[in-house]
Structures are given as C-alpha cells and as structure tokens.
Motif scaffolding. Structure first.
Motif, mmCIF file in Angstrom:
data_model
loop_
_atom_site.group_PDB
_atom_site.id
_atom_site.type_symbol
_atom_site.label_atom_id
_atom_site.label_comp_id
_atom_site.label_asym_id
_atom_site.label_seq_id
_atom_site.Cartn_x
_atom_site.Cartn_y
_atom_site.Cartn_z
ATOM 1 N N ARG A 56 63.406 83.446 13.639
ATOM 2 C CA ARG A 56 64.142 84.505 14.323
ATOM 3 C C ARG A 56 63.237 85.684 14.684
ATOM 4 N N GLU A 57 62.374 86.025 13.747
ATOM 5 C CA GLU A 57 61.462 87.148 14.007
ATOM 6 C C GLU A 57 60.458 86.822 15.109
ATOM 7 N N HIS A 58 59.951 85.588 15.119
ATOM 8 C CA HIS A 58 59.030 85.202 16.202
ATOM 9 C C HIS A 58 59.727 85.367 17.546
ATOM 10 N N ALA A 59 60.966 84.864 17.617
ATOM 11 C CA ALA A 59 61.704 84.919 18.890
ATOM 12 C C ALA A 59 61.929 86.370 19.318
ATOM 13 N N LYS A 60 62.120 87.235 18.338
ATOM 14 C CA LYS A 60 62.364 88.643 18.642
ATOM 15 C C LYS A 60 61.081 89.347 19.117
ATOM 16 N N ASN A 61 59.968 88.972 18.519
ATOM 17 C CA ASN A 61 58.722 89.715 18.758
ATOM 18 C C ASN A 61 57.886 89.222 19.926
ATOM 19 N N ILE A 62 58.151 87.987 20.348
ATOM 20 C CA ILE A 62 57.132 87.330 21.184
ATOM 21 C C ILE A 62 57.001 87.939 22.595
ATOM 22 N N ILE A 63 58.108 88.346 23.208
ATOM 23 C CA ILE A 63 57.984 88.925 24.560
ATOM 24 C C ILE A 63 57.329 90.311 24.515
ATOM 25 N N PRO A 64 57.776 91.219 23.635
ATOM 26 C CA PRO A 64 57.062 92.504 23.560
ATOM 27 C C PRO A 64 55.569 92.330 23.258
ATOM 28 N N LEU A 65 55.249 91.335 22.437
ATOM 29 C CA LEU A 65 53.844 91.118 22.090
ATOM 30 C C LEU A 65 53.057 90.611 23.305
ATOM 31 N N LEU A 66 53.681 89.709 24.064
ATOM 32 C CA LEU A 66 53.018 89.204 25.275
ATOM 33 C C LEU A 66 52.765 90.356 26.247
ATOM 34 N N ASP A 67 53.765 91.208 26.385
ATOM 35 C CA ASP A 67 53.614 92.346 27.294
ATOM 36 C C ASP A 67 52.447 93.230 26.847
ATOM 37 N N GLN A 68 52.416 93.499 25.557
ATOM 38 C CA GLN A 68 51.338 94.334 25.009
ATOM 39 C C GLN A 68 49.965 93.676 25.243
ATOM 40 N N ALA A 69 49.905 92.354 25.103
ATOM 41 C CA ALA A 69 48.639 91.629 25.306
ATOM 42 C C ALA A 69 48.191 91.727 26.761
ATOM 43 N N LEU A 70 49.136 91.582 27.684
ATOM 44 C CA LEU A 70 48.781 91.639 29.108
ATOM 45 C C LEU A 70 48.371 93.053 29.512
ATOM 46 N N VAL A 71 49.080 94.034 28.988
ATOM 47 C CA VAL A 71 48.730 95.432 29.290
ATOM 48 C C VAL A 71 47.337 95.732 28.721
ATOM 49 N N GLY A 72 47.158 95.376 27.443
ATOM 50 C CA GLY A 72 45.893 95.678 26.761
ATOM 51 C C GLY A 72 44.697 95.030 27.423
ATOM 52 N N SER A 73 44.880 93.855 27.979
ATOM 53 C CA SER A 73 43.751 93.145 28.602
ATOM 54 C C SER A 73 43.652 93.466 30.096
ATOM 55 N N LYS A 74 44.509 94.354 30.551
ATOM 56 C CA LYS A 74 44.557 94.773 31.971
ATOM 57 C C LYS A 74 44.867 93.592 32.901
ATOM 58 N N LEU A 75 45.604 92.636 32.392
ATOM 59 C CA LEU A 75 45.957 91.486 33.227
ATOM 60 C C LEU A 75 47.396 91.560 33.718
ATOM 61 N N LYS A 76 48.087 92.639 33.345
ATOM 62 C CA LYS A 76 49.487 92.727 33.756
ATOM 63 C C LYS A 76 49.591 93.352 35.153
ATOM 64 N N LYS A 77 50.284 92.652 36.039
ATOM 65 C CA LYS A 77 50.579 93.233 37.354
ATOM 66 C C LYS A 77 52.079 93.210 37.561
ATOM 67 N N GLU A 78 52.648 94.395 37.622
ATOM 68 C CA GLU A 78 54.096 94.446 37.848
ATOM 69 C C GLU A 78 54.377 94.126 39.295
ATOM 70 N N GLN A 79 55.037 93.036 39.511
ATOM 71 C CA GLN A 79 55.320 92.600 40.869
ATOM 72 C C GLN A 79 56.426 91.554 40.767
ATOM 73 N N GLU A 80 57.395 91.668 41.647
ATOM 74 C CA GLU A 80 58.509 90.730 41.557
ATOM 75 C C GLU A 80 58.014 89.296 41.760
ATOM 76 N N TYR A 81 58.500 88.407 40.934
ATOM 77 C CA TYR A 81 58.070 87.007 40.997
ATOM 78 C C TYR A 81 59.339 86.180 40.805
#
Ligand code: KG4
Ligand code: ZN
Length: 382
Positions: A56-81
């Motif tokens: 349950r905790e993995h399911a709760k944490n995984i999207i915020p963590l992915l977002d943080q990883a993409l932001v931190g690595s500068k690979l996140k591009k906000e764009q409708e997909y």
C-alpha cells in the motif's frame, strides 16, 4: 545511456536515474537522481515488514517519487500527452488490483512528455511479492506509454554490482561475492560477469534478520542492525560466550538461528542493564563477524578468487568492514575488495539501474515476454 530504475522489493520505495558510460569491465556512472522513500518507521511498530502494508505504501509513494526523480534529473517536461482510450484500458487492466493507482497514473502521465531515457529497469525478485508487483506493474505501464524497453533485474545482482558506482578498479575473476542482507546470506562464485553460482547460504535466518531479531530481544527498535552496532560500540570486553555456528564445517553455509536462540536464553526473564545489553550486542556482532569472515575467506582460497565483492545492508556494519580490512592487510594483500559506498549499501534503485546498464552493454538482456514477481528468485537461475 540513461536508465530509470524502480525498486520495491521490501520496505523501501526507490527510484533512480543514472547515465552510464563505458564497457562492462570499466563502466562509470553519473547519478542523475537517487531517491529512497523508507517505510521503516511504519513497520517498526510491528517489529518487521508487513507485506500488505508495504504494498500500500509503495502504491502511495511511487508517483510523487517518480515526479521528484524527473524534476531532480531535469528530465521532466510539462506538456500535455494524450493517451488513447485503448491505452487507458490497457493500463487499467495492468493495475487491476490498484484501480486508484491506475487513475492517478493516467492523470500524471498525461501531464508530462516522455522523458529522454534509453531504458527502464525494475526489480522482479527476490522479495515480498505484493510489494514487488507494485514496482513491476508501474514500470511496465511506463514502458507501454513511453515505449521503452523494461529490463527485469534480480535484487541480489543489484547488491553485487552496487560497489561499481564509485570503484574504478576492474573486477578480476574468479570473484567471490558475499551477500548479506535482511533476507539473504549467500556466498556466490562469479567466474565471469553474469556467471553466478551460489556456493553457500544460510540454512535458516539471514544475517540481517538475525541482527533484527536479536535487537528485538534486547528491546531495541527495527531495523536492528544499526542499533546492535551502536550498542556494541559502547562495549570493549564482552562476557557472554555465544556460539559461532558452523564456523568449522567444510562447506560455505551459515546458520544464525542458534545464535539468536542463545541470545534468547541469555536475556530470558532478565531485566538487562545498559551495560549488559551492550555486552550482548557486542558478543553477538563478534560471533557473526567471525563466521562471515571465516567462510568468505575459505571460499576465496578454495576457488583461487582474485576479487571479493560485498553487498547488502549488513556491510554497513563498521566493525565488519574494519575486520575485513585487517584480514586483508595481514594475509591477502593481492586481493581486490569491492565495497559499496554508503548511499548504495541498503536497498536502492541505483544498483538496479547499474545492473541493467551492464546487461544492456553486454548484450545479455534476458528477453522476458512476461515480467513476473518472484519472491524466491535465485541469482544463479538467471
Ligand atoms: O539490503 P537491505 O537494505 O535489505 C534487504 O535486501 O534485506 O538490508 C537490510 C538489513 C537489515 O536486516 C538491517 O538490520 C541490516 O541490513 N543492517 C545492518 C546494519 N545496517 C543495516 N546490520 C548490521 N549492522 C549494520 N550497521
Ligand atoms: Zn537488499
């Protein structure tokens, strides 16, 4: 080559993004993101990891963590997909048991464009199956929408390659890998890259598990390894005589449950003073270190190994590290020892990404049609 890896085998949700360069025998890695969200405190109440809660905790944490990883690595591009209805249906099927997660996943994925990475990697086992499935389904879903290859990695292989993050020396073969974690205690013979043979293992408790159980007997919180080592540091002369199980057997196996039972009887019906607690912690730690060293160096000698690789949470133990260094200085100066640096000792996804890089680089990626969680996955049955 950029790899995004996800690890959810136990009570850590971890996501890393690395950029790997170089050949298999001399790789180097830039870590673009290295995130670990630990649930240890939550499980501490129960004295160990509760699989359903971990899931349950993995399911709760995984999207915020992915977002943080993409932001931190500068690979996140906000764009409708925009995903097609078909894609959405497929995703819902994949997350059939976590319908909430499916909806959040779709919402998130439609808000960013696919990042510039080359591949995805995920731990498929060993570990707690309900927990593993969260990472596997999530990574598969990313693979589908971003159209990236997903590489399934054995968690223990991750621990074996973890020392490569910072080491520039080449591993010479044959090598012996000592794997010491909360779930495993294994001595693995490596004749070459990816050529693994388990030559010894615990017959009962894993060494980290023994640390955790003994800590509990001493009234110390979970996870017990770091606690025992702290308490052991307070003591210089242990007085209880604990056994050194299997220390002289002609194999490379271990047994730690007898040691735990010996501690049980040593503390039974006693109100321990701090001094006594420290004594027992120290003696237990000494006993464990002695058997680990004896069996590991026996294996190194018997197989004429040129390198020793150590991985898994228990190598965080400073007394063990010191003892290994002493033995090497005294008797094995030609041996190359590979230890992980602190950030990749306990469970993390950087080690999973490193393993995936090595597989890709060597052209040895297992083509798995289906990636399935395997709680008891063995490294030498790859
Ligand atoms: O590799 P890991 O993070 O997770 C598994 O794959 O199991 O290892 C966790 C284990 C726990 O049992 C923990 O008590 C132990 O590693 N550990 C230690 C120390 N730090 C963590 N054991 C002994 N001494 C330590 N300093
Ligand atoms: Zn581990």
């Amino acid at each position: 080559m950029k790899i995004l890896a996800i690890e959810t085998s136990c009570d850590e949700t971890a996501i890393s993004i690395i950029d790997g360069q170089g050949e298999v025998d001399s790789p180097n890695f830039d870590v673009l993101s290295h995130l670990i969200s630990s649930q240890a405190e939550l499980h501490a109440k129960w004295g160990g990891v509760v699989p359903g809660l971990a899931k349950r905790e993995h399911a709760k944490n995984i999207i915020p963590l992915l977002d943080q990883a993409l932001v931190g690595s500068k690979l996140k591009k906000e764009q409708e997909y925009t995903l097609s209805e078909n894609q959405k249906e497929e995703l819902k099927e994949l997350f059939i048991h976590e319908i909430d997660l499916a909806e959040k996943f779709i919402e998130y994925i439609e808000s960013i464009s696919p990042p510039e990475i080359d591949a995805l990697a995920v731990t498929y086992g060993p570990g707690l199956e309900p927990a593993l499935w969260v990472g596997i389904n999530f990574t598969k879903a990313l693979g589908k929408v971003w159209q990236k290859q997903v590489i399934a990695i054995n968690h223990m292989e991750g621990h074996i390659v973890s020392p490569l993050l910072e080491n520039t020396k080449k591993i010479e073969f044959p090598a012996i890998a000592l794997l010491i974690s909360g779930g495993h205690t294994e001595i693995v013979l490596m004749r070459n890259w990816f050529d693994y043979k388990i030559i010894g293992q615990t017959r009962d408790d894993a060494v980290g598990e023994a640390f955790d159980k003994v800590a509990r007997l001493l009234g110390l919180p979970y996870p017990g390894g770091p606690q025992i080592s702290l308490w052991a540091e307070k003591e210089t002369d242990p007085f209880v005589d604990l056994p050194r199980p299997m220390i002289n057997t002609p194999d490379y196996d271990f047994s730690f449950s007898g040691l735990k039972t010996a501690v049980f009887y040593a503390v039974k019906d006693k109100k321990l003073s701090d001094k006594e607690k420290a004594h027992i912690a120290k003696e237990f730690q000494e006993a464990v270190i002695e058997v680990l060293i004896k069996k590991t160096f026996k294996a190194l000698e018997d197989f004429g190994a040129k390198s020793l690789v150590i991985g898994g949470g228990v190598i965080a133990n400073k007394a063990l590290q010191e003892k290994i260094n002493i033995v090497q200085r005294e008797k094995y100066q030609d041996l190359n020892i590979f230890l992980p640096e602190n950030s990749v000792i306990t469970d993390n996804a950087t080690m999973i990404a490193i393993a995936a890089y090595l597989h890709l680089k060597s052209g040895k990626v297992k083509r798995r049609e289906m990636i399935e969680a395997s709680g008891n996955a063995k490294i030498d049955q790859e």
